[in-house]
Design an enzyme around this catalytic site. Structure first.
Site, PDB file in Angstrom:
ATOM      1  N   LYS A   2      46.883  33.962  22.247  1.00  0.00           N
ATOM      2  CA  LYS A   2      45.792  33.901  23.206  1.00  0.00           C
ATOM      3  C   LYS A   2      45.358  32.493  23.763  1.00  0.00           C
ATOM      4  O   LYS A   2      44.706  31.958  22.982  1.00  0.00           O
ATOM      5  CB  LYS A   2      44.485  34.785  22.617  1.00  0.00           C
TER       6      LYS A   2
ATOM      7  N   GLY B 196      42.184  37.980  31.623  1.00  0.00           N
ATOM      8  CA  GLY B 196      42.028  38.776  32.866  1.00  0.00           C
ATOM      9  C   GLY B 196      43.384  39.486  33.493  1.00  0.00           C
ATOM     10  O   GLY B 196      44.128  39.673  32.839  1.00  0.00           O
TER      11      GLY B 196
ATOM     12  N   SER C 184      46.959  52.418  30.009  1.00  0.00           N
ATOM     13  CA  SER C 184      46.359  52.652  29.126  1.00  0.00           C
ATOM     14  C   SER C 184      45.252  53.500  29.070  1.00  0.00           C
ATOM     15  O   SER C 184      44.251  53.368  30.068  1.00  0.00           O
ATOM     16  CB  SER C 184      45.835  50.883  28.613  1.00  0.00           C
TER      17      SER C 184
ATOM     18  N   GLY D 145      39.336  43.884  30.523  1.00  0.00           N
ATOM     19  CA  GLY D 145      39.130  45.369  30.122  1.00  0.00           C
ATOM     20  C   GLY D 145      40.439  46.482  30.404  1.00  0.00           C
ATOM     21  O   GLY D 145      40.102  47.508  30.217  1.00  0.00           O
TER      22      GLY D 145
ATOM     23  N   GLY E 172      43.005  46.722  29.018  1.00  0.00           N
ATOM     24  CA  GLY E 172      43.942  47.515  27.887  1.00  0.00           C
ATOM     25  C   GLY E 172      44.827  46.220  27.135  1.00  0.00           C
ATOM     26  O   GLY E 172      45.812  46.534  26.255  1.00  0.00           O
ATOM     27  N   LYS E 173      44.817  44.947  27.591  1.00  0.00           N
ATOM     28  CA  LYS E 173      45.776  44.074  27.170  1.00  0.00           C
ATOM     29  C   LYS E 173      45.518  43.688  25.636  1.00  0.00           C
ATOM     30  O   LYS E 173      46.793  43.750  24.763  1.00  0.00           O
ATOM     31  CB  LYS E 173      45.319  42.630  27.713  1.00  0.00           C
TER      32      LYS E 173
ATOM     33  N   GLY F   7      47.333  37.405  28.195  1.00  0.00           N
ATOM     34  CA  GLY F   7      46.680  36.743  29.384  1.00  0.00           C
ATOM     35  C   GLY F   7      45.416  36.834  29.272  1.00  0.00           C
ATOM     36  O   GLY F   7      44.700  37.474  28.518  1.00  0.00           O
TER      37      GLY F   7
ATOM     38  N   ILE G  53      44.508  45.858  23.074  1.00  0.00           N
ATOM     39  CA  ILE G  53      44.816  46.965  22.323  1.00  0.00           C
ATOM     40  C   ILE G  53      46.682  47.174  22.492  1.00  0.00           C
ATOM     41  O   ILE G  53      47.160  47.551  21.474  1.00  0.00           O
ATOM     42  CB  ILE G  53      44.344  48.343  23.022  1.00  0.00           C
TER      43      ILE G  53
END
Length: 229
Positions: A38, A108, A165, A12, A14-15, A106, A17
């Site tokens: 991914k 996490g 982010s 969570g 911001g990867k 990535g 977005i």
């Protein structure tokens, strides 16, 4: 080919977005084939979001998917499977051969396990990818970045730059108090490419491209160059 691993300080961070913003900018301005890879997804979310935003304009690759929203080796075990690292590498090589840009999102943080004895950091090192580290702009972000950059260096990673982010709306005063860029750069010895502003319409490609534009301008010639791929 330019390839880069986008990692975060946590789940969570911001990867997703950030990958979408960079990909949207690339498609709008470079107009050459791009892909988002991914490698492993556990539970619905990221790949579905990418496909909603980009449709057929961007290759969205997800070689391994598990139903449970858990760490990959645990999610795989629930289905009687293991994470096939060789399959992930094959998928990356195929993507790299056919696209001018491959953004690898990535799972996490860098320490997140992909297997029982293999982490995202191991993948970044084995694949020889430069790493772009994103952290959520909130109280405590400086310490998170110092800790994660230290871990990345201990793992001999090519950690190239940092991004902040806004996963939630942040005031100018909060931004200045929580994430002083000069302080972060001094402590981490890395450039902060910029702040990815909070987007109300996260599926708007034009808004994503605009959000990614400043980051690309700063990164040009250092992180996303064909020579580094």
């Amino acid at each position: 080919m330019a390839g880069v691993l986008v990692s975060g300080t946590d789940t969570g961070a911001g990867k997703t977005i950030l990958c979408a913003a960079l990909a949207a900018w690339w498609l709008a301005h470079r107009r050459t084939p791009a892909a988002i890879l991914k490698p492993v997804q556990c539970g619905p979310g990221d790949r579905e979001y990418y496909r909603t935003v980009f449709g057929d304009a961007l290759s969205v690759l997800n070689p391994l998917y598990f139903e449970a929203p858990l760490a990959p080796p645990l999610a795989a075990a629930r289905e009687g499977q293991t994470v096939d690292i060789g399959l992930l590498w094959k998928s990356y090589c195929e993507a790299a051969a056919g696209h001018a840009l491959v953004l690898v999102e990535g799972v996490g943080g860098l320490g997140c396990p992909l297997g029982w004895d293999y982490t995202v950091a191991d993948l970044a090192r084995d694949w020889r990818l430069p790493v772009l580290l994103v952290a959520p702009l909130r109280l405590g972000v400086v310490g998170q970045l110092v800790a994660h950059t230290g871990f990345a260096r201990a793992q001999n990673l090519d950690l190239s730059a940092l991004v902040l982010s806004e996963i939630e709306p942040v005031s100018a005063e909060q931004r200045a108090q929580w994430a002083d860029v000069q302080l972060i750069e001094n402590l981490c010895h890395l450039p902060v490419l910029g702040v990815l502003s909070h987007l109300e319409a996260a599926t708007d490609r034009a808004a994503l491209a605009a959000a990614g534009s400043g980051l690309w301008l700063e990164a040009a010639g250092t992180l996303f160059t064909a020579e580094r791929g």
